[in-house]
Design a protein around this motif. Structure first.
Motif, PDB file in Angstrom:
ATOM      1  N   GLY A  36       0.756  -1.318  -0.208  1.00 10.31           N
ATOM      2  CA  GLY A  36       0.024   0.117  -0.008  1.00 10.31           C
ATOM      3  C   GLY A  36       0.862   1.434   0.059  1.00 10.31           C
ATOM      4  N   VAL A  37       1.982   1.057   0.034  1.00  8.89           N
ATOM      5  CA  VAL A  37       2.932   2.372  -0.063  1.00  8.89           C
ATOM      6  C   VAL A  37       3.891   2.439  -1.380  1.00  8.89           C
ATOM      7  CG1 VAL A  37       2.894   2.595   2.416  1.00  8.89           C
ATOM      8  CG2 VAL A  37       4.889   1.359   1.167  1.00  8.89           C
ATOM      9  N   SER A  38       4.425   3.639  -1.653  1.00 12.01           N
ATOM     10  CA  SER A  38       5.488   3.540  -2.815  1.00 12.01           C
ATOM     11  C   SER A  38       6.126   4.993  -2.617  1.00 12.01           C
ATOM     12  CB  SER A  38       4.392   3.638  -4.242  1.00 12.01           C
ATOM     13  OG  SER A  38       3.625   4.664  -4.375  1.00 12.01           O
ATOM     14  N   GLY A  39       6.963   5.017  -3.603  1.00 10.95           N
ATOM     15  CA  GLY A  39       7.817   6.541  -3.860  1.00 10.95           C
ATOM     16  C   GLY A  39       8.482   6.603  -2.605  1.00 10.95           C
ATOM     17  N   GLU A  40       8.648   7.996  -2.154  1.00 10.12           N
ATOM     18  CA  GLU A  40       9.218   8.516  -1.007  1.00 10.12           C
ATOM     19  C   GLU A  40       8.898   7.736   0.043  1.00 10.12           C
ATOM     20  OE1 GLU A  40      12.134  10.886   1.050  1.00 10.12           O
ATOM     21  OE2 GLU A  40      11.558  10.472  -1.213  1.00 10.12           O
ATOM     22  N   VAL A  41       7.491   7.503   0.371  1.00 13.11           N
ATOM     23  CA  VAL A  41       7.396   6.843   1.584  1.00 13.11           C
ATOM     24  C   VAL A  41       8.020   5.135   1.825  1.00 13.11           C
ATOM     25  CG1 VAL A  41       5.521   5.729   2.960  1.00 13.11           C
ATOM     26  CG2 VAL A  41       5.201   7.808   1.707  1.00 13.11           C
ATOM     27  N   ALA A  42       7.980   4.658   0.550  1.00 14.92           N
ATOM     28  CA  ALA A  42       8.641   3.142   0.383  1.00 14.92           C
ATOM     29  C   ALA A  42      10.249   3.598   0.740  1.00 14.92           C
ATOM     30  CB  ALA A  42       8.507   2.950  -1.009  1.00 14.92           C
ATOM     31  N   ASP A  43      10.818   4.729   0.170  1.00 10.70           N
ATOM     32  CA  ASP A  43      12.382   4.929   0.466  1.00 10.70           C
ATOM     33  C   ASP A  43      12.478   5.093   2.043  1.00 10.70           C
ATOM     34  OD1 ASP A  43      15.016   5.485  -0.638  1.00 10.70           O
ATOM     35  OD2 ASP A  43      14.565   7.286   0.616  1.00 10.70           O
ATOM     36  N   ARG A  44      11.638   5.702   2.709  1.00  7.08           N
ATOM     37  CA  ARG A  44      11.662   6.038   4.213  1.00  7.08           C
ATOM     38  C   ARG A  44      11.453   4.980   4.987  1.00  7.08           C
ATOM     39  NH1 ARG A  44       8.228  11.535   4.403  1.00  7.08           N
ATOM     40  NH2 ARG A  44       9.924  12.984   3.355  1.00  7.08           N
ATOM     41  N   MET A  45      10.485   3.989   4.429  1.00  4.84           N
ATOM     42  CA  MET A  45      10.322   2.629   5.070  1.00  4.84           C
ATOM     43  C   MET A  45      11.485   1.764   4.992  1.00  4.84           C
ATOM     44  SD  MET A  45       6.426   1.431   4.366  1.00  4.84           S
ATOM     45  CE  MET A  45       6.574   0.282   5.385  1.00  4.84           C
ATOM     46  N   GLY A  46      12.147   1.744   3.829  1.00  8.43           N
ATOM     47  CA  GLY A  46      13.545   1.145   3.760  1.00  8.43           C
ATOM     48  C   GLY A  46      14.573   1.527   4.725  1.00  8.43           C
ATOM     49  N   LYS A  47      14.667   3.001   4.843  1.00  6.80           N
ATOM     50  CA  LYS A  47      15.746   3.364   5.596  1.00  6.80           C
ATOM     51  C   LYS A  47      15.360   2.981   7.178  1.00  6.80           C
ATOM     52  CE  LYS A  47      16.681   7.506   3.131  1.00  6.80           C
ATOM     53  NZ  LYS A  47      16.822   9.124   2.958  1.00  6.80           N
ATOM     54  N   LEU A  48      13.845   3.122   7.475  1.00 10.42           N
ATOM     55  CA  LEU A  48      13.771   2.680   8.877  1.00 10.42           C
ATOM     56  C   LEU A  48      14.027   1.223   9.202  1.00 10.42           C
ATOM     57  CD1 LEU A  48      12.323   3.466  11.508  1.00 10.42           C
ATOM     58  CD2 LEU A  48      10.030   2.686  10.743  1.00 10.42           C
ATOM     59  N   MET A  49      13.697   0.200   8.133  1.00 10.79           N
ATOM     60  CA  MET A  49      13.903  -1.326   8.176  1.00 10.79           C
ATOM     61  C   MET A  49      15.485  -1.447   8.279  1.00 10.79           C
ATOM     62  SD  MET A  49      11.568  -2.838   5.585  1.00 10.79           S
ATOM     63  CE  MET A  49       9.863  -2.406   5.306  1.00 10.79           C
ATOM     64  N   LYS A  50      16.441  -0.557   7.826  1.00 10.78           N
ATOM     65  CA  LYS A  50      17.699  -0.542   7.784  1.00 10.78           C
ATOM     66  C   LYS A  50      18.320  -0.488   9.149  1.00 10.78           C
ATOM     67  CE  LYS A  50      21.926   0.330   5.391  1.00 10.78           C
ATOM     68  NZ  LYS A  50      22.463   1.217   4.185  1.00 10.78           N
ATOM     69  N   SER A  51      17.669   0.644   9.722  1.00 13.35           N
ATOM     70  CA  SER A  51      18.175   1.425  11.170  1.00 13.35           C
ATOM     71  C   SER A  51      17.634   0.209  12.035  1.00 13.35           C
ATOM     72  CB  SER A  51      17.248   2.456  11.486  1.00 13.35           C
ATOM     73  OG  SER A  51      15.957   2.341  11.437  1.00 13.35           O
ATOM     74  N   MET A  52      16.556  -0.541  11.942  1.00  8.73           N
ATOM     75  CA  MET A  52      16.261  -1.639  12.875  1.00  8.73           C
ATOM     76  C   MET A  52      17.256  -2.768  12.828  1.00  8.73           C
ATOM     77  SD  MET A  52      12.071  -1.854  11.931  1.00  8.73           S
ATOM     78  CE  MET A  52      11.964  -3.380  12.599  1.00  8.73           C
ATOM     79  N   GLY A  53      17.608  -2.820  11.500  1.00  6.34           N
ATOM     80  CA  GLY A  53      18.864  -3.911  11.292  1.00  6.34           C
ATOM     81  C   GLY A  53      20.255  -3.804  12.264  1.00  6.34           C
ATOM     82  N   GLU A  54      20.064  -2.397  12.685  1.00  7.65           N
ATOM     83  CA  GLU A  54      21.323  -2.229  13.759  1.00  7.65           C
ATOM     84  C   GLU A  54      21.172  -3.011  14.903  1.00  7.65           C
ATOM     85  OE1 GLU A  54      21.701   1.933  13.990  1.00  7.65           O
ATOM     86  OE2 GLU A  54      22.024   2.288  11.771  1.00  7.65           O
ATOM     87  N   TYR A  55      20.121  -3.174  15.320  1.00  5.41           N
ATOM     88  CA  TYR A  55      19.774  -3.935  16.750  1.00  5.41           C
ATOM     89  C   TYR A  55      19.379  -5.396  16.596  1.00  5.41           C
ATOM     90  CZ  TYR A  55      18.914   1.067  17.980  1.00  5.41           C
ATOM     91  OH  TYR A  55      18.960   2.673  18.065  1.00  5.41           O
ATOM     92  N   MET A  56      18.989  -5.651  15.458  1.00  8.52           N
ATOM     93  CA  MET A  56      18.464  -7.102  15.250  1.00  8.52           C
ATOM     94  C   MET A  56      18.807  -7.536  13.724  1.00  8.52           C
ATOM     95  SD  MET A  56      14.307  -7.147  15.351  1.00  8.52           S
ATOM     96  CE  MET A  56      14.237  -6.629  17.031  1.00  8.52           C
ATOM     97  N   GLN A  57      18.501  -8.883  13.732  1.00  8.65           N
ATOM     98  CA  GLN A  57      18.617  -9.300  12.095  1.00  8.65           C
ATOM     99  C   GLN A  57      17.085  -9.167  11.515  1.00  8.65           C
ATOM    100  OE1 GLN A  57      18.582 -13.317  11.427  1.00  8.65           O
ATOM    101  NE2 GLN A  57      20.067 -13.243   9.692  1.00  8.65           N
ATOM    102  N   VAL A  58      17.056  -8.339  10.573  1.00  8.94           N
ATOM    103  CA  VAL A  58      15.856  -8.062   9.703  1.00  8.94           C
ATOM    104  C   VAL A  58      15.930  -8.527   8.490  1.00  8.94           C
ATOM    105  CG1 VAL A  58      14.276  -6.153   9.124  1.00  8.94           C
ATOM    106  CG2 VAL A  58      15.659  -5.784  11.207  1.00  8.94           C
ATOM    107  N   ILE A  59      14.807  -9.187   7.926  1.00 13.47           N
ATOM    108  CA  ILE A  59      14.512  -9.715   6.791  1.00 13.47           C
ATOM    109  C   ILE A  59      13.274  -9.420   6.118  1.00 13.47           C
ATOM    110  CG2 ILE A  59      14.468 -11.824   5.238  1.00 13.47           C
ATOM    111  CD1 ILE A  59      16.051 -13.299   7.463  1.00 13.47           C
ATOM    112  N   SER A  60      13.108  -8.651   5.164  1.00 12.97           N
ATOM    113  CA  SER A  60      12.168  -7.856   4.479  1.00 12.97           C
ATOM    114  C   SER A  60      11.719  -8.737   3.111  1.00 12.97           C
ATOM    115  CB  SER A  60      12.111  -6.557   4.343  1.00 12.97           C
ATOM    116  OG  SER A  60      11.145  -6.128   3.808  1.00 12.97           O
TER     117      SER A  60
END
Length: 552
Positions: A462-486
């Motif tokens: 349900g998301v795309s564009g800039e929002v998707a980019d921000r979601m990706g950044k957020l998941m990447k930051s989560m990966g600093e604390y744990m293993q994240v697989i999307s």
């Protein structure tokens, strides 16, 4: 963290082995290529129900094996408590036979699925597209709030006390119910006991009465027999004693002439003495025999009472009947004791409630104190994810009764639009908004919970564009604390992964097979370009893909 996953003979997979990495990994692939198959295989590792329909070759067993690095997660006590061999690298295997039977192993030790689910709950969290429904569950909302409120030690103490509270209340309710049932029977018990108490039986009474009854029932016959014996011995005109006396005298008169008769005379004389003694004894016995109809009547009535009560209580003798009497006494005594126990349990419950009240108040205070920062954090993340007018509120309301998590009712309220009233999440959020809200909450949880691996299955729906980019950044930051697989279909998110896997299908001469491979270099650029523009990406798409990757 998840180190490797090996899958054999599952759905479209013949055999594959994947090595996983720390940080943020992405999985891409066309719809139907087999991404969900990987989640199904991991579901078996988590203790999901096995289904023979998932076997690619129904003649062979399916084997799924996962390797986890658990060195940083303090699980030694869990392994010890469940008699499992501990190693920093934990190997979990699930086998599904063609007949449908499945087996699970932890470090080569067979385990039940309940234990497997408990263990993997510490190791992996799979967020599917449908898990956003958890947002509507009170338990999940409370879990998120408590994770941010530092209530763990208080909740642990509260939980022990709450289980004691529930157990004591159940004990009380069971005892009250039992007492009510017994009280309904009290009149019966008291009547039966009174009847036995008034009878006042002694332990040997029945045998003694039966013997006396037998005697009294035959006194007339006994008297007649003794009278006849007395008559024959001494009262009859020609009685036995007189005849023997005459015989003795006759022999004595000639014994001086015929000395051989002396011994006979002595024997006759001895017999006469014995008969006279016997006659006196018969006379005494006869005098002692008396017919007592009243005594016999009393004994008969007494025995009738014994026999009636034995029959009534279904016993064979007086000893058992006395046991019944003691049982009635014990039951009535227990009724009185139960009343005392009930009062004691009520006092205990009141004391526990006071302790629970204090703990629940402390827990509630921590929740209330963490509420503003949680609301601010969630709103900030949601605004960053494109919901510019997001409003989020944690409503905490006191309850009248204790629950397993205290005395608070927690509700998440949300509004995505300007000037819109806050309402429960289920009433206002769209699918895309729910995904972003869940991601925001997962992001916050990733900083507070020691969860080794989180798998996000198309949480970007349900998301795309800039929002998707921000979601990706957020998941990447989560990966600093744990293993994240999307698992994702969005190039903006795919480009943020430190590791990129692709799932694809191939047809051979016999069947269709699903594969997964780790992409690097040009392969990854091509995959992201295809996600941007299709199967034959243009040079502009390739350059765009390179730019996306370079910005990460």
């Amino acid at each position: 963290m998840l180190k490797s996953l090996s899958v054999e003979n599952y759905a479209l997979i013949e055999k594959t082995e994947i090595n996983w990495h720390r940080g943020f990994s992405v999985i891409t692939g066309e719809t139907g290529s087999g991404k969900s198959i990987l989640l199904g295989a991991l579901g078996l590792i988590q203790g999901a129900r096995a289904d023979v329909k998932t076997l690619k070759d129904t003649e062979r067993k399916c084997v799924v094996e996962a390797e986890f690095d658990v060195s940083a997660y303090h699980l030694q006590s869990f392994f010890e408590d469940n008699e499992l061999d501990y190693d920093d690298v934990c190997l979990i295997r699930r086998e599904v036979a063609p007949n449908g039977k499945s087996r699970a192993f932890v470090n080569d030790t067979p385990v039940q699925l309940t234990l497997l689910r408990e263990l993997t709950g510490h190791l992996i969290d799979i967020h599917s597209q449908h898990e956003t429904l958890l947002l509507n569950e009170d338990s999940f909302q409370m879990h998120v709030l408590d994770s941010l409120s530092d209530t763990r030690s208080l909740l642990s103490e509260y939980s022990v006390l709450f289980h004691q509270y529930q157990s004591t209340k159940k004990q009380l309710n069971d005892l009250i119910q039992k007492l009510e049932e017994q009280n309904a029977n009290r009149d019966y018990l008291e009547f039966q006991l009174k009847q036995l108490d008034e009878a006042n039986f002694s332990s040997d009474e029945q045998s003694e009465l039966e013997a006396e009854s037998e005697y009294l029932s035959h006194t007339t016959e006994l008297k007649e027999s003794l009278s006849k014996a007395q008559w024959l011995l001494s009262d009859k005109e020609e009685n036995v004693c007189s005849a023997l006396k005459e015989m003795t005298d006759s022999i004595a008169s000639v014994s001086s002439i015929y000395s051989d008769l002396n011994s006979m005379r002595e024997r006759l004389n001895s017999s006469l003495i014995e008969l006279k003694d016997l006659a006196r004894e018969v006379e005494q016995r006869l005098a002692d025999v008396s017919v007592d109809p009243q005594r016999l009547e009393y004994i008969t009535a007494r025995l009738d009472l014994i026999y009636t009560l034995e029959k009534k209580h279904k016993v064979d003798n007086l000893h058992d009947l006395l046991d019944v009497q003691r049982s009635f006494k014990d039951q009535l005594s227990n009724l009185d004791n139960s009343a005392d126990q009930i009062e004691s349990l009520r006092i205990e419950i009141k004391n526990i409630e006071q302790q629970l009240e204090l703990l629940a108040k402390k827990i509630s205070e921590k929740r209330v104190s963490s509420k503003p920062s949680m609301e601010e954090s969630v709103c900030a993340i949601l605004r960053d994810l494109g919901i510019l007018n997001a409003k989020f509120e944690v409503r905490i309301e006191p309850m009248d009764t204790f629950s397993a998590l205290g005395k608070d009712a927690v509700t998440f309220l949300f509004s995505a639009n300007k000037n819109a009233a806050l309402q429960p999440i289920s009433s206002v959020a769209s699918g895309g908004e729910l995904s972003r809200l869940m991601l925001a909450l997962k992001s916050i949880l990733s900083q507070t919970e020691k969860l080794p691996t989180i798998i996000l299955d198309e949480i970007d729906t349900g998301v795309s564009g800039e929002v998707a980019d921000r979601m990706g950044k957020l998941m990447k930051s989560m990966g600093e604390y744990m293993q994240v697989i999307s698992i994702t279909h969005l190039p903006q998110i795919s480009s943020k992964g430190t590791t990129h896997y692709k799932v694809y299908k191939e047809d051979n001469e016999v069947t269709t097979v699903s594969h997964i491979k780790e992409l690097e270099g040009e392969e990854r650029i091509l995959e992201i370009a295809q996600m941007l523009s299709g199967s034959n990406p243009s040079e502009a798409a390739m350059n765009n893909a390179k730019e996306l990757l370079s910005n990460c």
